[in-house]
Design an enzyme around this catalytic site. Structure first.
Site, PDB file in Angstrom:
ATOM      1  N   ASN A 106       0.846  -1.182   0.000  1.00  0.00           N
ATOM      2  CA  ASN A 106       0.000   0.000   0.000  1.00  0.00           C
ATOM      3  C   ASN A 106       0.889   1.242   0.000  1.00  0.00           C
ATOM      4  O   ASN A 106       1.687   1.428   0.926  1.00  0.00           O
ATOM      5  CB  ASN A 106      -0.913  -0.020   1.247  1.00  0.00           C
ATOM      6  CG  ASN A 106      -1.879   1.147   1.296  1.00  0.00           C
ATOM      7  OD1 ASN A 106      -1.498   2.282   1.035  1.00  0.00           O
ATOM      8  ND2 ASN A 106      -3.128   0.857   1.622  1.00  0.00           N
ATOM      9  N   HIS A 157       1.079   6.230   1.892  1.00  0.00           N
ATOM     10  CA  HIS A 157       1.807   7.203   2.720  1.00  0.00           C
ATOM     11  C   HIS A 157       3.041   7.789   2.059  1.00  0.00           C
ATOM     12  O   HIS A 157       3.665   8.705   2.605  1.00  0.00           O
ATOM     13  CB  HIS A 157       2.057   6.608   4.111  1.00  0.00           C
ATOM     14  CG  HIS A 157       0.753   6.308   4.795  1.00  0.00           C
ATOM     15  ND1 HIS A 157      -0.152   7.314   5.098  1.00  0.00           N
ATOM     16  CD2 HIS A 157       0.161   5.159   5.131  1.00  0.00           C
ATOM     17  CE1 HIS A 157      -1.235   6.757   5.630  1.00  0.00           C
ATOM     18  NE2 HIS A 157      -1.076   5.467   5.639  1.00  0.00           N
ATOM     19  N   HIS A 175      -5.582   3.657  -1.604  1.00  0.00           N
ATOM     20  CA  HIS A 175      -6.857   4.001  -0.988  1.00  0.00           C
ATOM     21  C   HIS A 175      -7.211   5.431  -1.373  1.00  0.00           C
ATOM     22  O   HIS A 175      -6.601   6.370  -0.876  1.00  0.00           O
ATOM     23  CB  HIS A 175      -6.715   3.854   0.531  1.00  0.00           C
ATOM     24  CG  HIS A 175      -7.981   4.108   1.268  1.00  0.00           C
ATOM     25  ND1 HIS A 175      -8.032   4.052   2.644  1.00  0.00           N
ATOM     26  CD2 HIS A 175      -9.244   4.401   0.858  1.00  0.00           C
ATOM     27  CE1 HIS A 175      -9.270   4.300   3.042  1.00  0.00           C
ATOM     28  NE2 HIS A 175     -10.023   4.508   1.987  1.00  0.00           N
ATOM     29  N   ARG A 228      -9.268   8.154  -0.713  1.00  0.00           N
ATOM     30  CA  ARG A 228     -10.204   8.565   0.339  1.00  0.00           C
ATOM     31  C   ARG A 228     -11.061   9.730  -0.125  1.00  0.00           C
ATOM     32  O   ARG A 228     -10.650  10.538  -0.962  1.00  0.00           O
ATOM     33  CB  ARG A 228      -9.434   8.985   1.596  1.00  0.00           C
ATOM     34  CG  ARG A 228      -8.956   7.809   2.428  1.00  0.00           C
ATOM     35  CD  ARG A 228      -8.234   8.294   3.672  1.00  0.00           C
ATOM     36  NE  ARG A 228      -7.986   7.201   4.615  1.00  0.00           N
ATOM     37  CZ  ARG A 228      -8.803   6.896   5.624  1.00  0.00           C
ATOM     38  NH1 ARG A 228      -9.923   7.581   5.785  1.00  0.00           N
ATOM     39  NH2 ARG A 228      -8.525   5.906   6.444  1.00  0.00           N
ATOM     40  N   ARG A 242      -6.800  12.893   1.439  1.00  0.00           N
ATOM     41  CA  ARG A 242      -5.682  13.282   2.304  1.00  0.00           C
ATOM     42  C   ARG A 242      -4.346  12.776   1.763  1.00  0.00           C
ATOM     43  O   ARG A 242      -3.305  13.293   2.108  1.00  0.00           O
ATOM     44  CB  ARG A 242      -5.895  12.773   3.720  1.00  0.00           C
ATOM     45  CG  ARG A 242      -5.859  11.275   3.839  1.00  0.00           C
ATOM     46  CD  ARG A 242      -6.085  10.793   5.266  1.00  0.00           C
ATOM     47  NE  ARG A 242      -7.463  11.012   5.714  1.00  0.00           N
ATOM     48  CZ  ARG A 242      -7.934  10.552   6.886  1.00  0.00           C
ATOM     49  NH1 ARG A 242      -7.141   9.874   7.698  1.00  0.00           N
ATOM     50  NH2 ARG A 242      -9.183  10.776   7.250  1.00  0.00           N
ATOM     51  N   GLU A 256      -8.742   0.649  -3.101  1.00  0.00           N
ATOM     52  CA  GLU A 256      -9.600   0.681  -1.917  1.00  0.00           C
ATOM     53  C   GLU A 256     -10.487   1.921  -1.978  1.00  0.00           C
ATOM     54  O   GLU A 256      -9.981   3.031  -2.172  1.00  0.00           O
ATOM     55  CB  GLU A 256      -8.761   0.725  -0.638  1.00  0.00           C
ATOM     56  CG  GLU A 256      -8.012  -0.539  -0.364  1.00  0.00           C
ATOM     57  CD  GLU A 256      -7.254  -0.482   0.940  1.00  0.00           C
ATOM     58  OE1 GLU A 256      -6.947   0.631   1.402  1.00  0.00           O
ATOM     59  OE2 GLU A 256      -6.939  -1.544   1.502  1.00  0.00           O
ATOM     60  N   THR A 284      -6.939   6.724  10.741  1.00  0.00           N
ATOM     61  CA  THR A 284      -6.787   5.666   9.729  1.00  0.00           C
ATOM     62  C   THR A 284      -8.016   4.767   9.859  1.00  0.00           C
ATOM     63  O   THR A 284      -8.895   5.022  10.676  1.00  0.00           O
ATOM     64  CB  THR A 284      -5.483   4.874   9.940  1.00  0.00           C
ATOM     65  OG1 THR A 284      -5.347   3.911   8.882  1.00  0.00           O
ATOM     66  CG2 THR A 284      -5.480   4.141  11.278  1.00  0.00           C
ATOM     67  N   THR A 285      -8.075   3.747   9.036  1.00  0.00           N
ATOM     68  CA  THR A 285      -9.251   2.886   9.078  1.00  0.00           C
ATOM     69  C   THR A 285      -9.405   2.278  10.463  1.00  0.00           C
ATOM     70  O   THR A 285      -8.459   1.687  10.988  1.00  0.00           O
ATOM     71  CB  THR A 285      -9.124   1.775   8.024  1.00  0.00           C
ATOM     72  OG1 THR A 285      -8.962   2.408   6.754  1.00  0.00           O
ATOM     73  CG2 THR A 285     -10.359   0.897   7.991  1.00  0.00           C
ATOM     74  N   GLU A 336     -10.987  -9.251   3.125  1.00  0.00           N
ATOM     75  CA  GLU A 336      -9.716  -8.877   3.742  1.00  0.00           C
ATOM     76  C   GLU A 336      -9.999  -8.669   5.223  1.00  0.00           C
ATOM     77  O   GLU A 336     -10.770  -7.771   5.596  1.00  0.00           O
ATOM     78  CB  GLU A 336      -9.115  -7.613   3.115  1.00  0.00           C
ATOM     79  CG  GLU A 336      -7.787  -7.236   3.776  1.00  0.00           C
ATOM     80  CD  GLU A 336      -7.022  -6.144   3.068  1.00  0.00           C
ATOM     81  OE1 GLU A 336      -7.164  -5.985   1.837  1.00  0.00           O
ATOM     82  OE2 GLU A 336      -6.274  -5.418   3.755  1.00  0.00           O
ATOM     83  N   HIS A 353      -3.736  -4.263   7.708  1.00  0.00           N
ATOM     84  CA  HIS A 353      -3.859  -3.068   8.557  1.00  0.00           C
ATOM     85  C   HIS A 353      -2.985  -3.183   9.805  1.00  0.00           C
ATOM     86  O   HIS A 353      -3.181  -4.059  10.647  1.00  0.00           O
ATOM     87  CB  HIS A 353      -5.295  -2.721   8.969  1.00  0.00           C
ATOM     88  CG  HIS A 353      -5.349  -1.325   9.507  1.00  0.00           C
ATOM     89  ND1 HIS A 353      -5.583  -0.220   8.718  1.00  0.00           N
ATOM     90  CD2 HIS A 353      -5.095  -0.846  10.746  1.00  0.00           C
ATOM     91  CE1 HIS A 353      -5.509   0.875   9.463  1.00  0.00           C
ATOM     92  NE2 HIS A 353      -5.205   0.529  10.696  1.00  0.00           N
TER      93      HIS A 353
HETATM   94  C1  LIG Z   1      -8.237  -0.373   4.795  1.00  0.00           C
HETATM   95  C2  LIG Z   1      -6.912  -0.214   5.430  1.00  0.00           C
HETATM   96  O1  LIG Z   1      -6.644  -0.693   6.492  1.00  0.00           O
HETATM   97  C3  LIG Z   1      -5.865   0.540   4.733  1.00  0.00           C
HETATM   98  O2  LIG Z   1      -5.637  -0.017   3.515  1.00  0.00           O
HETATM   99  C4  LIG Z   1      -6.272   1.976   4.582  1.00  0.00           C
HETATM  100  O3  LIG Z   1      -5.629   2.528   3.466  1.00  0.00           O
HETATM  101  C5  LIG Z   1      -5.884   2.705   5.850  1.00  0.00           C
HETATM  102  O4  LIG Z   1      -6.104   4.062   5.645  1.00  0.00           O
HETATM  103  P1  LIG Z   1      -4.827   5.020   5.487  1.00  0.00           P
HETATM  104  O5  LIG Z   1      -3.986   4.461   4.387  1.00  0.00           O
HETATM  105  O6  LIG Z   1      -5.438   6.351   5.169  1.00  0.00           O
HETATM  106  O7  LIG Z   1      -4.110   4.941   6.805  1.00  0.00           O
HETATM  107  N1  LIG Z   2      -5.779  -2.887   3.755  1.00  0.00           N
HETATM  108  C1  LIG Z   2      -4.568  -2.713   4.533  1.00  0.00           C
HETATM  109  C2  LIG Z   2      -3.559  -1.941   3.754  1.00  0.00           C
HETATM  110  O1  LIG Z   2      -3.687  -1.775   2.550  1.00  0.00           O
HETATM  111  C3  LIG Z   2      -2.384  -1.387   4.431  1.00  0.00           C
HETATM  112  O2  LIG Z   2      -2.662  -0.993   5.761  1.00  0.00           O
HETATM  113  P1  LIG Z   2      -1.402  -0.422   6.593  1.00  0.00           P
HETATM  114  O3  LIG Z   2      -0.306  -1.454   6.500  1.00  0.00           O
HETATM  115  O4  LIG Z   2      -0.996   0.862   5.940  1.00  0.00           O
HETATM  116  O5  LIG Z   2      -1.932  -0.271   7.993  1.00  0.00           O
END
Ligand SMILES: CC(=O)[C@@H](O)[C@H](O)COP(=O)(O)O
Ligand SMILES: NCC(=O)COP(=O)(O)O
Length: 247
Positions: free
Chosen positions: A12, A15, A48, A50, A54, A75, A105-106, A156, A195
């Site tokens: 992912n 960030h 993701h 959003r 952000r 996402e 965050t989520t 997931e 996550h």
């Molecule tokens: C769904 C999940 O847990 C993450 O993939 C999500 O992207 C978390 O959000 P942030 O990346 O904004 O922290």
């Molecule tokens: N769905 C989880 C993801 O994509 C990454 O979550 P994180 O490792 O950034 O907390």
């Protein structure tokens, strides 16, 4: 055909975009990060988009679609705006996630049980455009059952509580995830997880028989600040492969 014993790694890159958005610059570019992560062994890239933008922007997703060599996991929240965008992008994989603007965050899994009709409609709409749909849910048997009923082929499991706890509470969270994987597999679901996973908590999750893929972002991007992104991806992939080898 992927080795059934291998646990896939979705990186992912949200960030990378967080750092860019902090100053409104053109760098660092998440697109460059995706290419580097793929070359280092990522099996897919997760982004993701959003509602509050952000971090990841539409521009990032459009460019990624053009240049990525692996599989995009987009996402999105279950909203008309995001479903229209997903139709434009037509990613290989879409993961429906809960979203609250004020969240850091989520925080939890998608409440499929409480929004069955809406989620099922979104799953059908995305599947009709060829996307493989997953639902980001807690390891709650009722939510797993509801995900199956909604027609999602993939779930997931949210590993946030496991990641945020220690000792007996973390052991209990891990056991719940293990049980969730067993139940979901019995229903014929493909099971991913993610996550809050990092280099010191990922192995027990990767070792769970039946786990297909881990989506990991924040910890990899954080380590990349010191080791470089390619090395951070390689290190995470090696940890996952070794933990899964013993399954
Ligand atoms: C769904 C999940 O847990 C993450 O993939 C999500 O992207 C978390 O959000 P942030 O990346 O904004 O922290
Ligand atoms: N769905 C989880 C993801 O994509 C990454 O979550 P994180 O490792 O950034 O907390």
């Amino acid at each position: 055909m992927t080795d059934p014993q291998r646990v896939l790694l979705g990186v992912n890159i949200d960030h990378i975009a967080t750092l860019r958005q902090a100053r409104g610059t053109r760098y660092p570019d998440p697109v460059q990060a995706a290419i580097e992560a793929e070359q280092a062994g990522a099996d897919g890239i997760t982004v993701h988009l959003r509602e509050d933008r952000r971090h990841i922007q539409e521009r990032d997703v459009r460019l990624l679609k053009e240049v990525m060599q692996t599989r995009m996991n987009l996402e999105i929240a279950v909203t008309d705006e995001m479903l229209v965008f997903a139709r434009e992008i037509a990613p290989e994989h879409v993961c429906l996630v809960p979203e609250r603007r004020e969240e850091l965050t989520t925080e939890g899994g998608l409440d499929v049980l409480g929004n069955q009709a809406r989620v099922q409609e979104a799953v059908e709409q995305l599947a009709a455009q060829g996307a493989e749909v997953s639902l980001f849910i807690d390891a709650d048997p009722r939510q797993i059952e509801a995900a199956k009923q909604a027609g999602a082929p993939v779930i997931e499991l949210h590993t946030g509580h496991y990641a945020d706890t220690q000792g007996a509470e973390q052991a209990e969270a891990l056991a719940r995830i293990r049980e969730g994987v067993i139940y979901a597999r019995k229903l014929g679901l493909v099971v991913n997880a993610g996550h809050g996973l990092h280099y010191h908590n990922v192995e027990p999750i990767a070792a769970i028989p039946g786990i297909n893929e881990l989506n990991i972002g924040h910890a990899i991007i954080a380590r990349a600040l010191f080791s470089g992104l390619a090395e951070a991806v390689r290190e995470m992939r090696a940890l996952i492969l070794s933990a899964a080898a013993g399954r």
